[in-house]
Design an enzyme around this catalytic site. Structure first.
Site, PDB file in Angstrom:
ATOM      1  N   ARG A   1       0.816  -1.216   0.000  1.00 22.00           N
ATOM      2  CA  ARG A   1       0.000   0.000   0.000  1.00 22.00           C
ATOM      3  C   ARG A   1       0.851   1.270   0.000  1.00 22.00           C
ATOM      4  O   ARG A   1       0.472   2.282  -0.598  1.00 22.00           O
ATOM      5  CB  ARG A   1      -0.926  -0.035   1.219  1.00 22.00           C
ATOM      6  CG  ARG A   1      -1.979   1.045   1.214  1.00 22.00           C
ATOM      7  CD  ARG A   1      -3.093   0.727   2.191  1.00 22.00           C
ATOM      8  NE  ARG A   1      -4.084   1.785   2.204  1.00 22.00           N
ATOM      9  CZ  ARG A   1      -4.341   2.540   3.266  1.00 22.00           C
ATOM     10  NH1 ARG A   1      -3.673   2.354   4.396  1.00 22.00           N
ATOM     11  NH2 ARG A   1      -5.258   3.471   3.199  1.00 22.00           N
TER      12      ARG A   1
ATOM     13  N   HIS B   1       0.281   4.389  -2.507  1.00 19.32           N
ATOM     14  CA  HIS B   1       0.071   5.769  -2.048  1.00 19.32           C
ATOM     15  C   HIS B   1       1.161   6.703  -2.555  1.00 19.32           C
ATOM     16  O   HIS B   1       0.912   7.858  -2.864  1.00 19.32           O
ATOM     17  CB  HIS B   1      -0.019   5.830  -0.517  1.00 19.32           C
ATOM     18  CG  HIS B   1      -1.375   5.471   0.011  1.00 19.32           C
ATOM     19  ND1 HIS B   1      -1.945   6.067   1.089  1.00 19.32           N
ATOM     20  CD2 HIS B   1      -2.277   4.561  -0.426  1.00 19.32           C
ATOM     21  CE1 HIS B   1      -3.158   5.555   1.315  1.00 19.32           C
ATOM     22  NE2 HIS B   1      -3.369   4.629   0.408  1.00 19.32           N
TER      23      HIS B   1
ATOM     24  N   ASN C   1      -3.680   8.066   5.694  1.00 20.45           N
ATOM     25  CA  ASN C   1      -2.490   7.361   6.178  1.00 20.45           C
ATOM     26  C   ASN C   1      -2.806   6.555   7.430  1.00 20.45           C
ATOM     27  O   ASN C   1      -1.962   5.829   7.916  1.00 20.45           O
ATOM     28  CB  ASN C   1      -1.352   8.348   6.502  1.00 20.45           C
ATOM     29  CG  ASN C   1      -1.433   8.887   7.921  1.00 20.45           C
ATOM     30  OD1 ASN C   1      -2.412   8.681   8.620  1.00 20.45           O
ATOM     31  ND2 ASN C   1      -0.406   9.561   8.360  1.00 20.45           N
TER      32      ASN C   1
ATOM     33  N   HIS D   1      -6.519  -5.699  -2.475  1.00 20.30           N
ATOM     34  CA  HIS D   1      -7.306  -5.876  -1.245  1.00 20.30           C
ATOM     35  C   HIS D   1      -7.521  -7.342  -0.889  1.00 20.30           C
ATOM     36  O   HIS D   1      -8.301  -7.656   0.003  1.00 20.30           O
ATOM     37  CB  HIS D   1      -8.638  -5.130  -1.359  1.00 20.30           C
ATOM     38  CG  HIS D   1      -8.466  -3.643  -1.332  1.00 20.30           C
ATOM     39  ND1 HIS D   1      -9.459  -2.750  -1.622  1.00 20.30           N
ATOM     40  CD2 HIS D   1      -7.375  -2.881  -1.031  1.00 20.30           C
ATOM     41  CE1 HIS D   1      -9.011  -1.503  -1.513  1.00 20.30           C
ATOM     42  NE2 HIS D   1      -7.737  -1.568  -1.162  1.00 20.30           N
TER      43      HIS D   1
HETATM   44  C1  HEM Z   1      -9.208   1.540  -5.988  1.00 22.97           C
HETATM   45  C2  HEM Z   1      -9.095   2.455  -5.055  1.00 22.97           C
HETATM   46  C3  HEM Z   1      -8.668   2.121  -3.648  1.00 22.97           C
HETATM   47  C4  HEM Z   1      -9.274   2.529  -2.516  1.00 22.97           C
HETATM   48  C5  HEM Z   1     -10.494   3.417  -2.425  1.00 22.97           C
HETATM   49  C6  HEM Z   1      -8.550   1.962  -1.410  1.00 22.97           C
HETATM   50  C7  HEM Z   1      -8.863   2.173  -0.077  1.00 22.97           C
HETATM   51  C8  HEM Z   1      -8.294   1.497   0.974  1.00 22.97           C
HETATM   52  C9  HEM Z   1      -8.667   1.654   2.351  1.00 22.97           C
HETATM   53  C10 HEM Z   1      -9.716   2.611   2.871  1.00 22.97           C
HETATM   54  C11 HEM Z   1      -7.933   0.776   3.077  1.00 22.97           C
HETATM   55  C12 HEM Z   1      -8.004   0.537   4.564  1.00 22.97           C
HETATM   56  C13 HEM Z   1      -7.139   1.472   5.332  1.00 22.97           C
HETATM   57  C14 HEM Z   1      -7.422   1.343   6.792  1.00 22.97           C
HETATM   58  O1  HEM Z   1      -8.448   1.847   7.238  1.00 22.97           O
HETATM   59  O2  HEM Z   1      -6.650   0.723   7.527  1.00 22.97           O
HETATM   60  C15 HEM Z   1      -7.084   0.073   2.161  1.00 22.97           C
HETATM   61  C16 HEM Z   1      -6.196  -0.890   2.518  1.00 22.97           C
HETATM   62  C17 HEM Z   1      -5.322  -1.489   1.643  1.00 22.97           C
HETATM   63  N1  HEM Z   1      -5.171  -1.194   0.311  1.00 22.97           N
HETATM   64 FE1  HEM Z   1      -6.388  -0.051  -0.794  1.00 22.97          FE
HETATM   65  N2  HEM Z   1      -7.521   1.226  -1.897  1.00 22.97           N
HETATM   66  C18 HEM Z   1      -7.538   1.287  -3.258  1.00 22.97           C
HETATM   67  C19 HEM Z   1      -6.637   0.716  -4.120  1.00 22.97           C
HETATM   68  C20 HEM Z   1      -5.557  -0.030  -3.726  1.00 22.97           C
HETATM   69  C21 HEM Z   1      -4.476  -0.431  -4.593  1.00 22.97           C
HETATM   70  C22 HEM Z   1      -4.324  -0.035  -6.040  1.00 22.97           C
HETATM   71  C23 HEM Z   1      -3.644  -1.187  -3.827  1.00 22.97           C
HETATM   72  C24 HEM Z   1      -2.358  -1.853  -4.232  1.00 22.97           C
HETATM   73  C25 HEM Z   1      -2.136  -2.362  -5.410  1.00 22.97           C
HETATM   74  C26 HEM Z   1      -4.201  -1.258  -2.502  1.00 22.97           C
HETATM   75  C27 HEM Z   1      -3.679  -1.968  -1.463  1.00 22.97           C
HETATM   76  C28 HEM Z   1      -4.184  -1.978  -0.183  1.00 22.97           C
HETATM   77  C29 HEM Z   1      -3.681  -2.859   0.862  1.00 22.97           C
HETATM   78  C30 HEM Z   1      -2.610  -3.918   0.704  1.00 22.97           C
HETATM   79  C31 HEM Z   1      -4.387  -2.538   2.021  1.00 22.97           C
HETATM   80  C32 HEM Z   1      -4.214  -3.156   3.404  1.00 22.97           C
HETATM   81  C33 HEM Z   1      -3.222  -2.340   4.210  1.00 22.97           C
HETATM   82  C34 HEM Z   1      -2.927  -2.907   5.574  1.00 22.97           C
HETATM   83  O3  HEM Z   1      -3.203  -4.069   5.860  1.00 22.97           O
HETATM   84  O4  HEM Z   1      -2.358  -2.157   6.384  1.00 22.97           O
HETATM   85  N3  HEM Z   1      -5.349  -0.520  -2.469  1.00 22.97           N
HETATM   86  N4  HEM Z   1      -7.316   0.535   0.881  1.00 22.97           N
HETATM   87  C1  LIG Z   2       2.442   6.512  10.252  1.00 22.25           C
HETATM   88  C2  LIG Z   2       2.146   7.949  10.313  1.00 22.25           C
HETATM   89  O1  LIG Z   2       2.897   8.776   9.839  1.00 22.25           O
HETATM   90  N1  LIG Z   2       0.996   8.284  10.891  1.00 22.25           N
HETATM   91  C3  LIG Z   2       0.538   9.667  10.992  1.00 22.25           C
HETATM   92  C4  LIG Z   2      -0.795   9.805  10.290  1.00 22.25           C
HETATM   93  O2  LIG Z   2      -1.327  11.096  10.455  1.00 22.25           O
HETATM   94  C5  LIG Z   2      -1.555  11.460  11.807  1.00 22.25           C
HETATM   95  C6  LIG Z   2      -2.176  12.831  11.806  1.00 22.25           C
HETATM   96  O3  LIG Z   2      -3.274  12.896  10.966  1.00 22.25           O
HETATM   97  C7  LIG Z   2      -0.239  11.424  12.578  1.00 22.25           C
HETATM   98  O4  LIG Z   2      -0.489  11.696  13.922  1.00 22.25           O
HETATM   99  C8  LIG Z   2       0.403  10.050  12.440  1.00 22.25           C
HETATM  100  O5  LIG Z   2       1.684  10.061  13.026  1.00 22.25           O
END
Ligand code: HEM
Ligand SMILES: CC(=O)N[C@H]1CO[C@H](CO)[C@@H](O)[C@@H]1O
Ligand SMILES: *[C@@H]1O[C@H](CO)[C@@H](O)[C@H](O)[C@H]1NC(C)=O
Ligand SMILES: *[C@@H]1O[C@H](CO)[C@@H](O)[C@H](O)[C@H]1NC(C)=O
Ligand SMILES: *[C@@H]1O[C@H](CO)[C@@H](O)[C@H](O)[C@H]1NC(C)=O
Length: 324
Positions: free
Chosen positions: A64, A68, A95, A193
């Protein structure tokens, strides 16, 4: 005279080489560090393996981070910069769950030991993302290299450029198109995802207050809504939920099966069923032995080229959290 001619010839060659190199600066290439840091890729892989073998759940945030990075100012390592006087990308709301910075820093310092000032943080991010996916049974791919690091990171740009989990299909397509990524890339990269976790806030509204009348999102399987409600109470900002329950640590195609079952976690996942092309892709990718692995590799290479800095642009950061 002869000496003068030689000098002239030499200057001509220098100019020619500069011109040719300049012709190259817009592209990344395979084996970019072959001469300048031949072990760069193996050092990064070894470092990544050290972390992933102990904590496989790190693969998801590392993938991710690269995504980003690429969607804000191009793949220029700007997501890694710490805030200074003004707030950086990593402090933006999306983030919330960004983590894994320590892995990138460890890879960078290992590479710096071998070849100081040569390998960019942006390239390290791209390599770590590839290695992370392949280490949890996902596909592997060759990463074209030669990215340079940017010097700017702005919170506001993260908000403006990253897709939101509340986006509908039109907004998602627009967001990807703005990065030069097509509808297939959207369907394919959403497959990221298949690993990782999400905070309840990213989808809680679908469970409790979809249109502001205390209702649920009718596009989500009601049984799944009930299950998720047990995990996420209204307004919960801390609980993490597996996005692909059962196999959130394995890079497989199960994500697509979930989406066909109306169990995609975000509105943006469910939205893939609202467009003929993305819907067709979701259904074909949900079948074991589909082309998803190959497609994911190809779309990752494409994403890794978004807005890159090359040639004399940017810099090679000494420390990934700070500009030189
Ligand atoms: C299509 C649009 C996308 C949206 C709206 C989106 C949105 C999100 C959101 C909201 C999360 C959860 C964050 C959290 O609350 O912890 C997430 C997690 C994640 N996204 Fe996406 N994402 C998108 C595309 C992608 C793409 C292109 C990739 C990589 C190729 C990706 C990889 C991931 C991964 C691996 C996680 C899990 C992160 C973790 O376990 O910490 N996403 N995404
Ligand atoms: C990992 C990281 O940098 N987290 C930051 C995300 O943004 C908040 C503020 O919105 C920071 O407090 C965190 O350190
Ligand atoms: C960057 O900032 C984060 C918190 O925002 C902090 O934990 C980290 O130590 C900082 N990195 C460096 C190298 O100072
Ligand atoms: C998507 O959202 C935008 C912005 O809210 C809205 O204008 C548009 O009508 C929506 N499109 C679809 C297909 O729902
Ligand atoms: C649901 O949304 C409406 C409209 O946004 C808001 O007024 C109400 O307080 C929300 N209810 C809950 C329980 O959050």
């Amino acid at each position: 005279m002869v000496v003068g001619q030689r000098v002239f010839l030499f200057q001509l060659i220098v100019v020619a080489v500069l011109v040719l190199n300049h012709g190259n600066v817009h592209g990344l290439k395979l084996g970019y560090y072959q001469k300048t840091c031949p072990n760069a890729e193996s050092i990064v892989r070894k470092t990544t393996y050290g972390f992933i073998s102990r904590a496989p759940t790190l693969a998801a945030p590392l993938l991710r981070l690269h995504f980003h990075d690429c969607f804000v100012r191009g793949c220029d390592g700007s997501v890694l910069l710490n805030s200074t006087k003004s707030q950086a990308e990593r402090d933006a709301v999306p983030n919330l769950s960004l983590r894994g910075y320590h892995v990138i820093d460890a890879a960078k310092s290992a590479v710096e030991k071998a070849c100081p000032g040569v390998v960019s943080c942006a390239d390290i991010l791209a390599l770590v993302a590839r290695d992370s996916v392949s280490m949890i049974h996902g596909p592997s791919w060759e990463v074209p290299l030669g990215r340079r690091d940017g010097r700017i990171s702005r919170l506001s740009e993260a908000l403006a450029n990253l897709p939101s989990p509340f986006f509908n299909i039109t907004q998602l397509k627009q967001n990807f198109a703005a990065k030069g990524l097509n509808v297939k890339d959207l369907a394919v990269l959403s497959g990221g995802h298949t690993i990782g976790t999400s905070h309840c806030v990213a989808f809680g509204i679908r469970l409790y207050n979809f249109t502001g009348r205390g209702d649920t999102d009718p596009s989500m399987d009601p049984k799944y809504v009930a299950q998720l409600k047990k995990k996420c109470k209204p307004g919960d900002t801390t609980t993490l939920v597996e996005m692909d329950p059962g196999s959130f640590k394995t890079f497989d195609e199960a994500y697509y099966t979930l989406v066909t079952e109306r169990r995609g976690l975000f509105e943006s996942d469910a939205a893939l069923l609202k467009d003929a092309e993305t819907k067709a892709y979701v259904y074909q990718a949900s079948v074991h032995g589909s082309t998803f692995a190959k497609d994911f590799a190809a779309s990752m290479v494409k994403m890794g080229k978004v807005g890159v800095l090359t040639g004399n642009q940017g810099e090679i950061r000494k420390h990934c959290a700070f500009v030189n």
